[in-house]
Write an enzyme that holds these catalytic residues in place. Structure first.
Site, PDB file in Angstrom:
ATOM      1  N   TYR A 139       0.834  -1.208   0.000  1.00 18.89           N
ATOM      2  CA  TYR A 139       0.000   0.000   0.000  1.00 18.89           C
ATOM      3  C   TYR A 139       0.871   1.261   0.000  1.00 18.89           C
ATOM      4  O   TYR A 139       0.678   2.172  -0.822  1.00 18.89           O
ATOM      5  CB  TYR A 139      -0.907  -0.019   1.237  1.00 18.89           C
ATOM      6  CG  TYR A 139      -1.509   1.315   1.600  1.00 18.89           C
ATOM      7  CD1 TYR A 139      -2.544   1.854   0.855  1.00 18.89           C
ATOM      8  CD2 TYR A 139      -1.047   2.036   2.714  1.00 18.89           C
ATOM      9  CE1 TYR A 139      -3.101   3.084   1.193  1.00 18.89           C
ATOM     10  CE2 TYR A 139      -1.600   3.255   3.054  1.00 18.89           C
ATOM     11  CZ  TYR A 139      -2.625   3.773   2.288  1.00 18.89           C
ATOM     12  OH  TYR A 139      -3.164   4.990   2.624  1.00 18.89           O
TER      13      TYR A 139
HETATM   14  C1  UGA Z   1      -3.925   3.799   8.770  1.00 14.33           C
HETATM   15  C2  UGA Z   1      -4.817   3.565   7.558  1.00 14.33           C
HETATM   16  O1  UGA Z   1      -5.395   2.287   7.599  1.00 14.33           O
HETATM   17  C3  UGA Z   1      -4.099   3.754   6.240  1.00 14.33           C
HETATM   18  O2  UGA Z   1      -5.026   3.693   5.188  1.00 14.33           O
HETATM   19  C4  UGA Z   1      -3.432   5.095   6.294  1.00 14.33           C
HETATM   20  O3  UGA Z   1      -2.749   5.373   5.131  1.00 14.33           O
HETATM   21  C5  UGA Z   1      -2.509   5.158   7.470  1.00 14.33           C
HETATM   22  O4  UGA Z   1      -3.269   5.005   8.647  1.00 14.33           O
HETATM   23  C6  UGA Z   1      -1.844   6.478   7.593  1.00 14.33           C
HETATM   24  O5  UGA Z   1      -2.564   7.421   7.810  1.00 14.33           O
HETATM   25  O6  UGA Z   1      -0.670   6.550   7.568  1.00 14.33           O
HETATM   26  P1  UGA Z   1      -2.586   2.347  10.432  1.00 14.33           P
HETATM   27  O7  UGA Z   1      -1.916   3.444  11.155  1.00 14.33           O
HETATM   28  O8  UGA Z   1      -1.840   1.089  10.329  1.00 14.33           O
HETATM   29  O9  UGA Z   1      -3.003   2.748   8.948  1.00 14.33           O
HETATM   30  O10 UGA Z   1      -4.003   2.217  11.172  1.00 14.33           O
HETATM   31  P2  UGA Z   1      -4.816   0.971  11.713  1.00 14.33           P
HETATM   32  O11 UGA Z   1      -5.155   0.047  10.610  1.00 14.33           O
HETATM   33  O12 UGA Z   1      -5.918   1.537  12.511  1.00 14.33           O
HETATM   34  O13 UGA Z   1      -3.775   0.249  12.681  1.00 14.33           O
HETATM   35  C7  UGA Z   1      -3.237   0.896  13.820  1.00 14.33           C
HETATM   36  C8  UGA Z   1      -2.536  -0.134  14.666  1.00 14.33           C
HETATM   37  O14 UGA Z   1      -3.511  -1.028  15.206  1.00 14.33           O
HETATM   38  C9  UGA Z   1      -1.550  -0.997  13.893  1.00 14.33           C
HETATM   39  O15 UGA Z   1      -0.378  -1.161  14.647  1.00 14.33           O
HETATM   40  C10 UGA Z   1      -2.255  -2.335  13.756  1.00 14.33           C
HETATM   41  O16 UGA Z   1      -1.375  -3.429  13.827  1.00 14.33           O
HETATM   42  C11 UGA Z   1      -3.172  -2.359  14.939  1.00 14.33           C
HETATM   43  N1  UGA Z   1      -4.403  -3.149  14.679  1.00 14.33           N
HETATM   44  C12 UGA Z   1      -5.190  -2.886  13.609  1.00 14.33           C
HETATM   45  C13 UGA Z   1      -4.729  -4.169  15.564  1.00 14.33           C
HETATM   46  O17 UGA Z   1      -4.009  -4.428  16.545  1.00 14.33           O
HETATM   47  N2  UGA Z   1      -5.856  -4.874  15.328  1.00 14.33           N
HETATM   48  C14 UGA Z   1      -6.690  -4.621  14.285  1.00 14.33           C
HETATM   49  O18 UGA Z   1      -7.732  -5.316  14.138  1.00 14.33           O
HETATM   50  C15 UGA Z   1      -6.348  -3.591  13.388  1.00 14.33           C
END
Ligand code: UGA
Length: 305
Positions: A139
């Site tokens: 991504y």
């Molecule tokens: C998010 C968005 O999903 C991306 O589309 C975007 O580009 C990115 O932010 C950004 O703004 O940079 P992310 O920060 O990874 O990505 O957000 P989440 O998907 O909410 O994950 C946050 C954290 O929670 C991660 O460390 C992930 O491993 C964790 N997580 C996520 C869990 O522990 N369980 C879940 O079910 C989902």
């Protein structure tokens, strides 16, 4: 003014479109309602808007009389390894190429929604825009490719582009695959939440309405060809965010620990000096207040008949 908003049925695009209408602007809202998550949620987001169905990877935007394009449409989500890569290429790279080309031909400014994920596990924290991009997710690679396409079109065809790197936006309507949306959903329904890794990974969480204001400011007064971080003021670990949501909701989360997920970065922390200086923008919503608003929104939906 008249603006196009792509991805107008999405979490951020729908709230941007509403804010532009409230500000007295005309908008052309487009979205292709992909099935990455339940399209009914997108219909709900778009309820107060007229959203045209358009697949930007194949169809061309009509930019006659348009003052600016907010290009938020794309295939999101950092956990993006495997055959799904084709969707990322199509919905990010192929779609953005057409948008940039149309905007360059029409002489219309584009504000492009990129992502903090282009930094990967960043060189330094807080991370300024000039840090070396080294995404660790497919991504992130496609988002970086889109940024570079915008640059190439600016050099070759005079495209007026401003790039925003969004840092984990949250709040009402957050995509259902994102962590905070899953946590508030689990708390509201009494179901479990799967935590990937040790929970000490952290994010510069950004409240959606703060991010929408930054996006509009970038259209109005961003320097052409410039990249801006759009990051909330407070960095928090997943465990801290969970503790806050438990306090706010008065409930205890049923947490299931799972292995860390490939593509996830360990930390994001936005250096926002550039956007503060150029646009006078900074996030104003505390994580506590933002999470309270997201909890209220999600719990009301679950409680509704
Ligand atoms: C998010 C968005 O999903 C991306 O589309 C975007 O580009 C990115 O932010 C950004 O703004 O940079 P992310 O920060 O990874 O990505 O957000 P989440 O998907 O909410 O994950 C946050 C954290 O929670 C991660 O460390 C992930 O491993 C964790 N997580 C996520 C869990 O522990 N369980 C879940 O079910 C989902």
């Amino acid at each position: 003014m008249k603006f196009v908003v792509t991805g107008a049925a999405g979490f951020i695009g729908s709230q941007l479109a509403e804010r532009l209408l409230d500000g007295g602007h005309d908008i052309v809202a487009v979205d292709c309602f992909t099935d990455y998550y339940d399209a009914a949620l997108k219909e709900e987001n778009a309820a107060g808007l007229e959203v045209a169905r358009l697949d930007l990877a194949e169809e061309t935007l009509d930019l006659a009389g348009v003052d600016g394009v907010f290009h938020l449409a794309g295939q999101p989500g950092v956990r993006s390894f495997g055959d799904v890569f084709e969707e990322y290429v199509r919905r990010n790279l192929l779609a953005s190429r057409r948008v940039f080309e149309a905007a360059a031909a029409a002489g219309t400014r584009v504000v492009f929604a990129s992502s903090s994920s282009i930094y990967g596990d960043a060189e330094r924290y807080p991370t300024p825009e000039e840090s070396e991009p080294r995404p660790i997710s497919p991504y992130g690679i496609t988002k970086l490719g889109c940024e570079q396409l915008a640059y190439a079109y600016s050099q070759g065809f005079g495209l007026d582009a401003v790039v925003l790197r969004y840092f984990t936006f949250y709040g009402p309507r957050q995509r259902p695959d994102m962590a905070l949306a899953r946590i508030v959903g689990a708390l509201a329904r009494g179901s479990s939440f799967e935590l990937y890794g040790d929970g000490l990974q952290s994010r510069s969480f950004t409240y959606v309405s703060d991010g929408v204001e930054a996006t509009i400011a970038a259209m109005e007064r961003g320097r052409t060809g410039t990249v801006y971080n759009v990051g909330g003021g407070e960095e928090a670990t997943m465990r801290e965010a969970i503790a806050t949501l438990e306090r706010v909701s008065g409930r205890t989360l049923d947490l299931v620990e799972r292995p860390a997920a490939a593509g996830d970065v360990r930390r994001t922390s936005a250096d926002v000096a550039r956007i503060e200086r150029d646009l006078g923008w900074r996030a104003t919503t505390s994580l506590q207040d933002g999470l309270q608003a997201q909890w209220e929104w999600a719990s009301a939906r679950v409680a509704a008949p």
